[in-house]
Design an enzyme around this catalytic site. Sequence first.
Site, PDB file in Angstrom:
ATOM      1  N   SER A 147       1.023  -1.276  -0.261  1.00 34.35           N
ATOM      2  CA  SER A 147      -0.023  -0.303   0.011  1.00 34.35           C
ATOM      3  C   SER A 147       0.622   1.580   0.121  1.00 34.35           C
ATOM      4  O   SER A 147       0.576   2.476  -0.176  1.00 34.35           O
ATOM      5  CB  SER A 147      -1.143   0.060   1.371  1.00 34.35           C
ATOM      6  OG  SER A 147      -2.318  -0.695   1.341  1.00 34.35           O
TER       7      SER A 147
ATOM      8  N   LYS B 189       0.230   3.815  -2.906  1.00 31.60           N
ATOM      9  CA  LYS B 189      -1.018   4.349  -2.362  1.00 31.60           C
ATOM     10  C   LYS B 189      -0.391   6.028  -2.023  1.00 31.60           C
ATOM     11  O   LYS B 189      -1.227   7.174  -2.776  1.00 31.60           O
ATOM     12  CB  LYS B 189      -1.964   4.473  -1.565  1.00 31.60           C
ATOM     13  CG  LYS B 189      -2.781   2.730  -2.257  1.00 31.60           C
ATOM     14  CD  LYS B 189      -3.775   3.145  -0.597  1.00 31.60           C
ATOM     15  CE  LYS B 189      -4.244   2.525  -0.793  1.00 31.60           C
ATOM     16  NZ  LYS B 189      -3.726   0.867  -0.957  1.00 31.60           N
TER      17      LYS B 189
ATOM     18  N   SER C 296      -6.422   3.156   3.668  1.00 32.57           N
ATOM     19  CA  SER C 296      -5.755   2.188   2.903  1.00 32.57           C
ATOM     20  C   SER C 296      -6.485   1.527   2.235  1.00 32.57           C
ATOM     21  O   SER C 296      -6.242   0.469   2.013  1.00 32.57           O
ATOM     22  CB  SER C 296      -5.009   1.421   3.599  1.00 32.57           C
ATOM     23  OG  SER C 296      -3.547   0.678   2.220  1.00 32.57           O
TER      24      SER C 296
ATOM     25  N   LYS D 119       3.098   6.314   5.790  1.00 33.55           N
ATOM     26  CA  LYS D 119       1.938   5.279   4.858  1.00 33.55           C
ATOM     27  C   LYS D 119       2.306   4.027   5.228  1.00 33.55           C
ATOM     28  O   LYS D 119       3.610   3.455   5.102  1.00 33.55           O
ATOM     29  CB  LYS D 119       1.946   5.525   3.288  1.00 33.55           C
ATOM     30  CG  LYS D 119       0.523   4.605   2.789  1.00 33.55           C
ATOM     31  CD  LYS D 119      -0.976   5.222   2.861  1.00 33.55           C
ATOM     32  CE  LYS D 119      -1.729   4.544   2.486  1.00 33.55           C
ATOM     33  NZ  LYS D 119      -1.971   2.905   3.455  1.00 33.55           N
TER      34      LYS D 119
END
Length: 420
Positions: A89, A92, A149, A251
């Site tokens: 993730s 992202k 997420s 993140k």
Amino acid sequence: MLHTGLFVRRRASGVVPRLLGRCGVALPEALARARTGLLALAATLAMALPAREAAAQIGGSRYAAVVMDAASGEEILAINADEPRYPASLTKMMTLYLAFDALERGQLSMNTRIRVSRHAAGQEPSKLGLRAGSSITVRDAVLALITKSANDAAAALGERLGGSEVQFGRLMTRKARQLGMRDTSFRNASGLPDANQVTTARDIAILSRALYRDFPQRYAYFRIRQFTWNGQLIQGHNRVLDEYDGADGLKTGFIRASGFNLAASAERNGRRMIAVVFGGASSRERDDHVMALLDRGFATRPGRGTDMMVASAAPRLVGTANAAAVAAPALRPARAAARPVVKAPPPKPGKWAVQVGAFSERQDATRAAAAAARRLGAARVERVRVKGSWFYRAQVTGLSATSARQICDARRGPCMVLQP
């Protein structure tokens, strides 16, 4: 064989069972033929099945890390920084970079509604549960990516910006090249598994720095820990925001192939540090390690206008030789008065220890412990059982805090300081 899944507080099992030898029992000829056929069939099936992935671990085969000064781009620490890794993730972050860029250009507004396609709605969790044919605002999609997420929101945003998620992957890769991310290729907006979607710790650190540099006003979104969507409180995953003084992004990420990843940023006394870690065995291990790396960054480059180096009072475990010291350093003046050079006495035995590996065979652990204890301390092998399997931890005991840190600082392989 070195087992890297037993090196932190919360340890991963991830152990591949061994194939036991066959017993030699006499059988009638007919049964023997049948047995031979069954064994051949079993061998064929075994080759056809995918091998189970090894457990990720700080210091293990999927570990990589970078600590970077955000202002200058100077790397303070780099371990396996250019080795290919699955971003999970952390992908992202690039989706958000392109969304922020579209907002700056006026192609979107935070109130723009994005249509949710069947493809976007069908993404695997983590997700908001968006329905095909519904819509979501850009603002809610951005917040969903940062906190939840959410893969469905990421796919919808990618389709809005690229026309399709495949085309958006090309836009992501093109932007990565423009930012200097030489070894990154994106295939989707979310980070869901794709064998061709790879990056490096260095490239993610470059992206982290670019997000802060290019979007200083919108960067504040990364600090958000929760938001309300359709009357439901959506909680974030990034514990470092709550546990580390000065942390304000970025993140988390996880897929089985990558282990637990994290890109983090923190600012203290006008100095901003970026830390990126790939390959944690658990989110707790990963978070502790990132905070230790940030400690090391701030200790190496103290903030502007400070006369003293102040470290967090809470000691943290360190799972690799090149990471930060486990214990908080003492306060020391920036300019000390000149003193006569006095030869330091040899270190006294203490209650500290270090762990230099966890092995499936005792003899391997014994050799590793003996090699690490060549100059200081005493070698020790500790037998532990994890989820039905036995392993042997190679340790050096009888150390002072200083000696323990010195051993880990001098090693290139896995090393963890064990505080009494």
